[in-house]
Design an enzyme around this catalytic site. Structure first.
Site, mmCIF file in Angstrom:
data_model
loop_
_atom_site.group_PDB
_atom_site.id
_atom_site.type_symbol
_atom_site.label_atom_id
_atom_site.label_comp_id
_atom_site.label_asym_id
_atom_site.label_seq_id
_atom_site.Cartn_x
_atom_site.Cartn_y
_atom_site.Cartn_z
ATOM 1 N N ARG A 63 0.773 -1.259 0.000
ATOM 2 C CA ARG A 63 0.000 0.000 0.000
ATOM 3 C C ARG A 63 0.796 1.297 0.000
ATOM 4 O O ARG A 63 0.194 2.357 0.115
ATOM 5 C CB ARG A 63 -0.963 0.037 1.204
ATOM 6 C CG ARG A 63 -1.919 -1.127 1.300
ATOM 7 C CD ARG A 63 -2.830 -1.217 0.103
ATOM 8 N NE ARG A 63 -3.872 -2.231 0.289
ATOM 9 C CZ ARG A 63 -4.363 -2.967 -0.696
ATOM 10 N NH1 ARG A 63 -3.919 -2.826 -1.936
ATOM 11 N NH2 ARG A 63 -5.302 -3.850 -0.460
ATOM 12 N N ASP A 309 -1.315 -12.937 -1.264
ATOM 13 C CA ASP A 309 -2.248 -11.874 -1.697
ATOM 14 C C ASP A 309 -2.651 -11.016 -0.484
ATOM 15 O O ASP A 309 -3.808 -10.589 -0.367
ATOM 16 C CB ASP A 309 -3.484 -12.433 -2.409
ATOM 17 C CG ASP A 309 -4.183 -11.371 -3.254
ATOM 18 O OD1 ASP A 309 -3.686 -10.216 -3.319
ATOM 19 O OD2 ASP A 309 -5.221 -11.678 -3.851
ATOM 20 N N HIS A 313 -6.800 -3.510 4.294
ATOM 21 C CA HIS A 313 -7.764 -2.422 4.073
ATOM 22 C C HIS A 313 -8.109 -1.803 5.417
ATOM 23 O O HIS A 313 -8.167 -2.508 6.425
ATOM 24 C CB HIS A 313 -9.035 -2.950 3.390
ATOM 25 C CG HIS A 313 -8.832 -3.352 1.970
ATOM 26 N ND1 HIS A 313 -8.636 -2.435 0.958
ATOM 27 C CD2 HIS A 313 -8.756 -4.577 1.383
ATOM 28 C CE1 HIS A 313 -8.460 -3.074 -0.192
ATOM 29 N NE2 HIS A 313 -8.521 -4.373 0.040
HETATM 30 O O1 DOR Z 1 -8.920 -9.212 -3.198
HETATM 31 C C1 DOR Z 1 -8.065 -8.575 -3.782
HETATM 32 N N1 DOR Z 1 -7.517 -7.475 -3.243
HETATM 33 N N2 DOR Z 1 -7.674 -8.987 -4.994
HETATM 34 C C2 DOR Z 1 -6.866 -8.227 -5.747
HETATM 35 O O2 DOR Z 1 -6.563 -8.636 -6.829
HETATM 36 C C3 DOR Z 1 -6.410 -6.909 -5.294
HETATM 37 C C4 DOR Z 1 -6.384 -6.853 -3.835
HETATM 38 C C5 DOR Z 1 -6.197 -5.450 -3.277
HETATM 39 O O3 DOR Z 1 -5.370 -4.708 -3.778
HETATM 40 O O4 DOR Z 1 -6.872 -5.123 -2.300
#
Ligand code: DOR
Length: 432
Positions: A63, A309, A313
């Protein structure tokens, strides 16, 4: 020279399993001995533990720049170190997008004090817009080895073909190769979908993404790999059809590699029943038959690597309703324990999935992913395979707390992490 020995553990790397005391030169950060009884200035007892090459995550969203409220390179690297990782490839969906040498340099500047190696990937197309290629040659000269538009798939097959052909002509100064990685999702089929399209999406009244949205692009990119002779890496495979396509492509000798994320081998789409956005992710959680197929792919070598992954957030964004909240879940601090607990694999195979193969795919094999032998950089994870612990979203080092595994009991704990000879995690705590 002062030296530190880790004594009493079982060393596991691509050379197999053996007892060994690992001695590190604290100033150079290199391994100097792997013999039982080798002398050293200080000793750390690791009886009952596995000493393995530090893990390499080839798929993390840290991020920075742009969304430092959710994660920074520093906080993300701390989460990584606690998860046993000594290297992380960051994804380019930053703000601004990592599609220029300037942003790559900025990421590397932030990474100077990180608790693990940070290797930025860069976008295949400018702004990840799918319209024009990024300055790939300049980016390679700046150290980039992996290109991806992750967050979205590159929709235009012709542009993907051109990117592969262009990349095949690029030379690196260190002889490592370049790889194009794909987030496989045909947006014409997935648009409007916020979870897997199936019985649960119908019941919940949520828009679905069919498995075919992923599988069409997996098939297309296997075909483009065949056409161009270039290596393609397929990110976060989540369906039985995708696994079958990759298995067949490998049997035919095509140079494709693939990864799977922990949530795709541990959770099903039934988790979305409570409309909790912590379970929203792209590609989406799938039915049990797909989860089983991903597990089979990890067992039989169709899937080369576990990649997290890791997608932090902020709490306020993840508190939005399911259909508007952003997709993504945390992964770095829980990935190994989940795989160790859920997959019923030998530690040797887990080392391939977490260290050896991802280091090779990302072009980091000269210093990451083992083997553990004198002269190599000391990038190590020391694992207590018996220790059971409970995932607690409030106790994570990540700035975000969007883990879908809160409250889950797992077995296998990262006790110490050594990055370039420095003990960055001691007894499950980061040292800085
Ligand atoms: O769930 C996801 N979040 N898939 C992605 O491809 C991008 C990622 C994100 O950047 O939050």
């Amino acid at each position: 020279m002062t030296t530190t020995a880790f004594r009493g553990g079982t060393v596991i790397d691509q050379g197999g399993r053996r007892p060994g005391d690992i001695v590190i030169d604290d100033s150079s950060g290199a391994i100097v001995a792997v013999e039982e009884g080798s002398p050293a200035d200080r000793t750390i007892e690791v009886d009952g533990c596995y000493v393995v090459p530090g893990f390499v995550d080839i798929h993390s969203h840290l991020r920075q720049p742009g969304n430092e409220m959710a994660e920074t390179i520093e906080s993300g690297s701390r989460a990584a170190a606690l998860g046993g990782y000594t290297a992380v490839v960051t994804m380019p969906n930053t703000d601004p997008c990592t599609d220029s040498v300037a942003v790559v340099s900025e990421v590397l500047d932030y990474a100077a004090d990180a608790l693990c190696e940070i290797k930025p990937s860069a976008a295949i197309t400018l702004g990840r817009s799918g319209e024009a290629l990024s300055p790939m040659a300049e980016l390679v000269a700046a150290g980039v080895r992996m290109f991806t538009d992750d967050g979205t798939g590159l929709q235009d097959a012709q542009l993907m073909r051109r990117a592969l052909e262009y990349a095949s002509g690029l030379l690196t100064d260190d002889g490592t190769s370049i790889v194009l990685s794909q987030h496989c999702e045909v947006s014409a089929l997935s648009q409007g979908g916020v979870m897997h399209e199936g019985a649960w999406s119908s019941r919940l009244g949520l828009g679905g993404q069919p498995a075919e949205a992923e599988e069409l692009m997996v098939a297309r990119d296997i075909a483009l790999s065949r056409l161009t002779g270039m290596r393609v890496h397929l990110q976060h495979l989540s369906t039985a059809g995708s696994v079958a396509l990759v298995r067949a492509a490998k049997a035919e000798g095509h140079p494709v590699t693939a990864e799977a994320a922990p949530h795709h081998f541990t959770l099903t789409d039934a988790e979305c029943a409570g409309y909790d956005p912590v379970f929203k992710v792209h590609p989406p959680l799938r039915p049990a038959s797909d989860v089983e197929a991903v597990r089979d792919g990890l067992r039989d070598g169709t899937i080369d690597a576990v990649a997290t992954d890791h997608a932090p957030h902020t709490p306020d964004s993840k508190e939005l309703p399911f259909d508007t909240a952003p997709p993504g879940m945390l992964g770095l601090e829980t990935a190994f324990a989940l795989a160790h607990t859920e997959l019923d694999l030998e530690m040797e195979r887990l080392v391939e999935l977490f260290s050896t193969a991802p280091a090779r795919i990302a072009g980091l094999a000269d210093r990451q992913g083992g083997p553990i032998e004198p002269g190599r950089a000391a990038n190590l994870a020391i694992i207590d395979p018996e220790r059971t612990w409970t995932v607690d979203r409030g106790a994570l080092a990540s700035l975000a707390s969007n883990t879908p595994f809160h409250g889950r009991s797992v077995t296998g704990m990262v006790r110490h992490t050594v990055f370039a000879g420095e003990l960055v995690v001691v007894d499950g705590k980061a040292t800085r």
